[in-house]
Design an enzyme around this catalytic site. Structure first.
Site, PDB file in Angstrom:
ATOM      1  N   GLU A   1      -7.629  11.140  -2.027  1.00  0.00           N
ATOM      2  CA  GLU A   1      -6.920  10.126  -1.255  1.00  0.00           C
ATOM      3  C   GLU A   1      -5.446  10.164  -1.640  1.00  0.00           C
ATOM      4  OE1 GLU A   1      -8.945   6.545  -2.391  1.00  0.00           O
ATOM      5  OE2 GLU A   1      -7.879   6.379  -4.302  1.00  0.00           O
TER       6      GLU A   1
ATOM      7  N   HIS B   1      -7.481   1.439  -3.508  1.00  0.00           N
ATOM      8  CA  HIS B   1      -7.458   1.659  -4.952  1.00  0.00           C
ATOM      9  C   HIS B   1      -6.058   1.438  -5.514  1.00  0.00           C
ATOM     10  CE1 HIS B   1     -11.156   4.464  -4.549  1.00  0.00           C
ATOM     11  NE2 HIS B   1     -11.530   3.234  -4.824  1.00  0.00           N
TER      12      HIS B   1
END
Length: 293
Positions: free
Chosen positions: A212, A250
């Protein structure tokens, strides 16, 4: 085979008597994990019944290791106490600590990952779903029923949700192991660690890498694939539409200027010979096409 976690792993659960610990200990036991004890100093000497299993509670990790031969732990404790829990596990000689806890301060993560590394304890996480070796053992919160049988794919992922999706989409092929390494800025086990382990695992035929935005872990993984990995690797990178400067999901998933973009990560992986899917479903299709050939 599998990586890091096998049917022979003897698992402790730190925080087993809390709500999350109880729920996921029951799920781990149901999927075949050998949970040999929980740790809670305030409830030492008690036992907890989980359906057809009774699990003892110990006052310390050292006491639990001495009594059961445990070699790994799953940590379900609040962020403020996570560092102490990991340090205790490392001091007791635990070889693998899976840290599920979300919201661990970065300073604490830096300290306890370094401390554990010095003592030979591998950390997975923090802020991760754990890992599963289907048909053998499950340590963490990954639903065992999304990939019930072992198979040929090794999966390493920053994202818990995408771990679940890829496992579900490829459940008919199956996985040797799937490892959710977590998406915080500081984690104990990296993409590269898992790539090396899957490369050495004779039962892993193909590796799926999920990354990511944020940081340079995927670029470093791409360089490692180019230099050290002989098995095929197929990847997916989340965050192509993420706005600059905004944390996405996150704590480590943030783009700063030209650093850490999905485009840069995709380019690095493709330059290393890794096929990169534009969606999770396309990534699964690329895996199927390769294995069918």
């Amino acid at each position: 085979m599998a990586i890091f976690l096998t049917k022979d792993s003897k698992v402790l659960v730190q925080g087993m008597t809390g709500a999350e610990g109880m729920k996921h200990t029951r799920r781990m036991l149901a999927s075949g994990t050998e949970v040999v004890g929980g740790v809670n100093p305030r409830k030492a000497g008690r036992t907890v019944d989980f359906d057809d299993r009774t699990v003892p509670v110990f006052g310390s990790v050292r006491e639990a290791v001495d009594a059961t031969g445990a070699d790994m732990t799953v940590v379900f404790v609040p962020p403020a106490f996570t560092g102490a829990a990991v340090t205790e596990a490392a001091d007791a000689g635990i070889g693998l600590a899976v840290v599920i806890t979300e919201g661990v301060p970065v300073h604490d993560a830096v300290a306890f990952t370094a401390y554990a590394r010095e003592r030979g304890t591998r950390i997975i996480g923090p802020n991760c779903p754990g890992l599963i070796s289907p048909g053998q053992s499950n340590a963490g919160i990954i639903p065992a029923d999304i990939a019930p049988a072992p198979g040929r794919i090794g999966l390493v992922s920053k994202s818990g949700t995408l771990t679940y999706q890829l496992m579900h989409e490829l459940r008919d092929i199956g996985f040797s192991s799937a490892v959710g390494i977590g998406g915080d800025p500081v984690i104990g086990t990296t993409h590269i660690d898992c790539l090396a382990a899957f490369e050495a695992d004779p039962d892993t035929e193909l590796i799926v890498l999920i990354g990511e935005i944020g940081g340079d872990a995927e670029e470093r993984a791409a360089a490692y694939v180019r230099e050290r990995i002989s098995k095929p690797v197929i990847a997916y990178i989340a965050g192509f539409t993420a706005p600059e400067g905004k944390t996405m999901g996150h704590a480590g998933a943030i783009v700063s200027g030209s650093s850490g973009t999905a485009e840069a990560k995709k380019a690095a992986l493709e330059a290393a010979g890794v096929k990169v899917g534009s969606t999770p479903s396309e990534t699964a299709r690329l895996v199927r096409e390769h294995l069918e050939r």
